[in-house]
Design a protein around this motif. Structure first.
Motif, PDB file in Angstrom:
ATOM      1  N   UNK A 502       0.939  -1.169  -0.062  1.00  0.00           N
ATOM      2  CA  UNK A 502      -0.067   0.017  -0.040  1.00  0.00           C
ATOM      3  C   UNK A 502       0.954   1.174  -0.099  1.00  0.00           C
ATOM      4  N   UNK A 503       0.527   2.047  -0.995  1.00  0.00           N
ATOM      5  CA  UNK A 503       1.355   3.340  -0.887  1.00  0.00           C
ATOM      6  C   UNK A 503       0.543   4.535  -0.657  1.00  0.00           C
ATOM      7  N   UNK A 504       1.187   5.434   0.124  1.00  0.00           N
ATOM      8  CA  UNK A 504       0.472   6.651   0.581  1.00  0.00           C
ATOM      9  C   UNK A 504       1.517   7.825   0.260  1.00  0.00           C
ATOM     10  N   UNK A 505       0.492   9.106   0.157  1.00  0.00           N
ATOM     11  CA  UNK A 505       1.383  10.429   0.144  1.00  0.00           C
ATOM     12  C   UNK A 505       2.122  10.432  -1.154  1.00  0.00           C
ATOM     13  N   UNK A 506       1.865   9.816  -2.424  1.00  0.00           N
ATOM     14  CA  UNK A 506       2.902   9.853  -3.615  1.00  0.00           C
ATOM     15  C   UNK A 506       2.363  11.228  -4.424  1.00  0.00           C
ATOM     16  N   UNK A 507       3.645  11.864  -4.462  1.00  0.00           N
ATOM     17  CA  UNK A 507       3.155  13.301  -5.184  1.00  0.00           C
ATOM     18  C   UNK A 507       2.994  12.869  -6.708  1.00  0.00           C
ATOM     19  N   UNK A 508       2.208  14.059  -7.325  1.00  0.00           N
ATOM     20  CA  UNK A 508       1.791  14.032  -8.455  1.00  0.00           C
ATOM     21  C   UNK A 508       2.759  13.470  -9.699  1.00  0.00           C
ATOM     22  N   UNK A 517       5.466   3.667 -16.009  1.00  0.00           N
ATOM     23  CA  UNK A 517       6.325   2.371 -16.276  1.00  0.00           C
ATOM     24  C   UNK A 517       5.452   1.201 -15.588  1.00  0.00           C
ATOM     25  N   UNK A 518       4.129   1.605 -15.725  1.00  0.00           N
ATOM     26  CA  UNK A 518       3.295   0.403 -15.238  1.00  0.00           C
ATOM     27  C   UNK A 518       3.378  -0.159 -13.830  1.00  0.00           C
ATOM     28  N   UNK A 519       3.785   0.651 -12.985  1.00  0.00           N
ATOM     29  CA  UNK A 519       3.880   0.372 -11.510  1.00  0.00           C
ATOM     30  C   UNK A 519       2.603   0.354 -10.832  1.00  0.00           C
ATOM     31  N   UNK A 520       1.720   1.353 -11.325  1.00  0.00           N
ATOM     32  CA  UNK A 520       0.415   1.496 -10.680  1.00  0.00           C
ATOM     33  C   UNK A 520      -0.493   0.379 -11.068  1.00  0.00           C
ATOM     34  N   UNK A 521      -0.228  -0.237 -12.178  1.00  0.00           N
ATOM     35  CA  UNK A 521      -1.015  -1.483 -12.248  1.00  0.00           C
ATOM     36  C   UNK A 521      -0.347  -2.742 -11.440  1.00  0.00           C
ATOM     37  N   UNK A 522       0.934  -2.748 -11.081  1.00  0.00           N
ATOM     38  CA  UNK A 522       1.563  -3.802 -10.450  1.00  0.00           C
ATOM     39  C   UNK A 522       1.120  -3.627  -9.140  1.00  0.00           C
ATOM     40  N   UNK A 523       0.986  -2.781  -8.743  1.00  0.00           N
ATOM     41  CA  UNK A 523       0.804  -2.236  -7.109  1.00  0.00           C
ATOM     42  C   UNK A 523      -0.755  -2.547  -7.110  1.00  0.00           C
ATOM     43  N   UNK A 524      -1.613  -2.167  -8.028  1.00  0.00           N
ATOM     44  CA  UNK A 524      -3.344  -2.121  -8.060  1.00  0.00           C
ATOM     45  C   UNK A 524      -3.571  -0.519  -7.625  1.00  0.00           C
ATOM     46  N   UNK A 525      -4.194   0.161  -8.448  1.00  0.00           N
ATOM     47  CA  UNK A 525      -4.617   1.435  -8.113  1.00  0.00           C
ATOM     48  C   UNK A 525      -5.370   1.794  -6.675  1.00  0.00           C
ATOM     49  N   UNK A 526      -6.119   0.623  -6.542  1.00  0.00           N
ATOM     50  CA  UNK A 526      -6.808   0.792  -5.246  1.00  0.00           C
ATOM     51  C   UNK A 526      -5.934   0.783  -3.973  1.00  0.00           C
ATOM     52  N   UNK A 527      -4.387   0.355  -3.995  1.00  0.00           N
ATOM     53  CA  UNK A 527      -3.726   0.370  -3.027  1.00  0.00           C
ATOM     54  C   UNK A 527      -2.979   1.605  -2.850  1.00  0.00           C
TER      55      UNK A 527
END
Length: 558
Positions: A502-508, A517-527
């Motif tokens: 789970x990631x928090x506080x990631x800046x724009x 770099x497809x990291x969002x899909x790897x982590x899952x946007x809901x996380x």
């Protein structure tokens, strides 16, 4: 000294190696030798030296790298990355100059290890490594066009542009038989794995093409017509040199040492990820040094850890240096018993093998990915790539390192006014109510090539003790391609172990890089959450579906 030089084999022998694993290592070593044979011959020929020198290098250097190295599974020998360097040294200084340069490079590598410089690899950004690796791949491809097309050219220029100009003026001389052999070799090398897993496609292609050329007496050049007989023995010889001339070999020696250390440690890092192990980088450098000092006296060329052969070793089941030693012994037996038949291999077949090697080296997916990233990484990538192809690998690495340092300082200067001088008032929260299966790790500062190794090692260690790992990134101003690649790797490992990230506080800005770099899909946007409080609430909800057993660990990194 024992902490600097501590070979993995000796450590494993003290602990004891399971008999079943020894059997697996022996089988892996035999298969890797079959993989290494055509590559060793092809790399030697492409480097402008006789084919047996490649086999000798795999035998002797491979033995010492496995015997004394700091990796469990590293396979040593000649590699494609050295083709450009070796060809240039031989062209300028001859074989004697290559031998002296390689021995000096071995001494430099040992010094690197004794000075504990093994960890300096982390200061090479991914964009620089991809840049010169892709450049080398293009240069290797360009050197194989003559044999791939069967062109009747006596001497090919060393300069990239002049080389291609000459090719285009001889296109009317294409030998269609040679071209057909090249194409079939490429197809077999690529597609044979769908039918035969244990035997490499390059080996199958060489056997079939060599038999076909001899049976039908096809009009193509072979190793024999280009280099003569391949001896099935090797001799010890001391190179002739004058101390006053040693200074001219310092440049080539440093180039060999730098490239050898980079490639061997990269290979060790890749294999660490495959076996969840940890190599000893300084021990590895010393072993590479010993190998490069000893091998030239028997007629060998520069050697380093080979990523493709090491990966093959791991995939087949090799887990100790025994597999690497068996690989060397197997190659020795092949050279003694069957070496005389290698002279019949068609040059166009070797060209096909090397074209496949060049394609695999090109890292085109990573290259394309970096081009979608920040302008700083793009500048380093393209500068290193262009200089490698058009000028010189040594210049490319030097310019790449200087550019990396200057652009990083520029980047830090640009964001210095955007980072708050004082920490947020909520930096130290009350964690007493956080469930024990949730761990928290905070990254403070840029996630870039010099810091990412340390961050990801801790993330992996903490994550493996957790069910949910929250990574706080509110104080991460930017990430570079090295940071993205390493973060992707550790997230994949943790996901394989069932850990939710789970990631928090990631800046724009960082979020955009993640998306490219497809990291969002790897982590899952809901996380991914914009606040720490939301991340905590979400993580608590996740635990409803996860059995609780592990101790909570919180790391705040300032």
């Amino acid at each position: 000294m024992e902490h600097i030089f501590n070979p993995k084999l000796f450590t494993l022998l003290k602990r004891g190696i399971d008999k079943k694993q020894v059997t697996s290592d022996i089988l892996a070593g035999i298969v890797v030798a079959i993989v290494a044979l055509p590559l060793a011959i092809a790399f030697a020929v492409a480097s402008g030296v006789s084919p047996e020198r490649g086999i000798i290098t795999s035998i002797i250097a491979g033995f010492f790298i496995s015997l004394l190295g700091g990796s469990r599974v590293q396979i040593g020998g000649p590699t494609g990355a050295f083709i450009v360097i070796v060809f240039g040294i031989v062209e300028k200084y001859g074989i004697n100059g290559l031998i002296i340069s390689t021995i000096m490079a071995g001494i430099i590598l040992i010094v690197f290890g004794l000075l504990k410089l093994g960890n300096l690899l982390k200061y090479f950004p991914n964009s620089l490594i991809i840049g010169f690796t892709s450049g080398i791949a293009l240069v290797i491809f360009s050197t194989q066009i003559k044999d791939a097309l069967g062109l009747n050219i006596i001497e090919v220029p060393s300069e990239f542009i002049d080389k291609w100009k000459l090719y285009f003026t001889h296109l009317d001389e294409i030998n269609m038989v040679a071209l057909t052999i090249t194409v079939i070799t490429i197809l077999i090398s690529i597609f044979s794995k769908k039918f035969v897993n244990k035997i490499p496609g390059s080996f199958i292609a060489i056997i079939f093409m060599t038999i076909g050329v001899q049976l039908f007496d096809l009009p193509v050049t072979t190793i024999e017509s280009s280099f003569g007989e391949i001896p099935n023995h090797f001799n010890f010889a001391i190179p002739s040199f004058a101390f006053k001339d040693l200074a001219i070999y310092i440049g080539p020696a440093i180039t060999i040492a730098l490239l050898g250390s980079i490639e061997s440690l990269l290979s060790a890092v890749v294999s660490d990820g495959m076996i969840s192990g940890n190599h000893r980088s300084n021990t590895e450098l010393i072993a590479q040094g010993v190998a490069n000092i000893v091998t030239p006296f028997f007629g060998g060329i520069p050697a380093t850890g080979a990523i493709a052969r090491t990966a093959t070793n791991v995939n087949i089941g090799g887990r100790t240096p025994i597999s690497g030693i068996v690989h060397s012994i197997t190659l020795l037996l092949i050279m003694l018993l069957f070496g005389r038949w290698a002279k019949l291999i068609p040059m166009s077949c070797l060209a096909g093998v090397l074209i496949v090697v060049a394609f695999n080296m090109s890292e085109w997916r990573s290259f394309r990915s970096i081009l979608r990233g920040s302008i700083f990484d793009i500048i380093i990538l393209l500068s290193t790539f262009i200089l490698t192809v058009l000028v010189d690998l040594t210049v490319a690495i030097q310019v790449g390192i200087v550019l990396s340092a200057l652009l990083f300082m520029k980047r830090m200067a640009d964001i210095s006014g955007k980072i708050p001088l004082e920490m947020d008032s909520d930096l130290i929260e009350d964690y007493s109510e956080i469930p024990k299966d949730i761990s928290i790790y905070e990254i403070s500062g840029p996630l870039f090539f010099a810091s990412v190794k340390q961050y990801t090692e801790v993330i992996k260690r903490i994550g493996l003790k957790s069910k949910v790992l929250i990574i706080r990134m509110r104080h991460v101003p930017f990430v570079d391609s090295t940071g993205l690649e390493n973060l992707r790797g550790v997230i994949k490992i943790l996901k394989d172990y069932g850990v939710t990230i789970v990631l928090s506080g990631v800046n724009e800005s960082v979020l955009k890089d993640f998306e490219k770099h497809q990291l969002i899909s790897l982590v899952d946007k809901s996380n991914i959450h914009d606040s720490f409080e939301k991340a905590i609430d979400y993580s608590k909800q996740l635990l409803n579906n996860k059995p609780s057993s592990k101790k909570n660990e919180i790391i705040l990194n300032f």
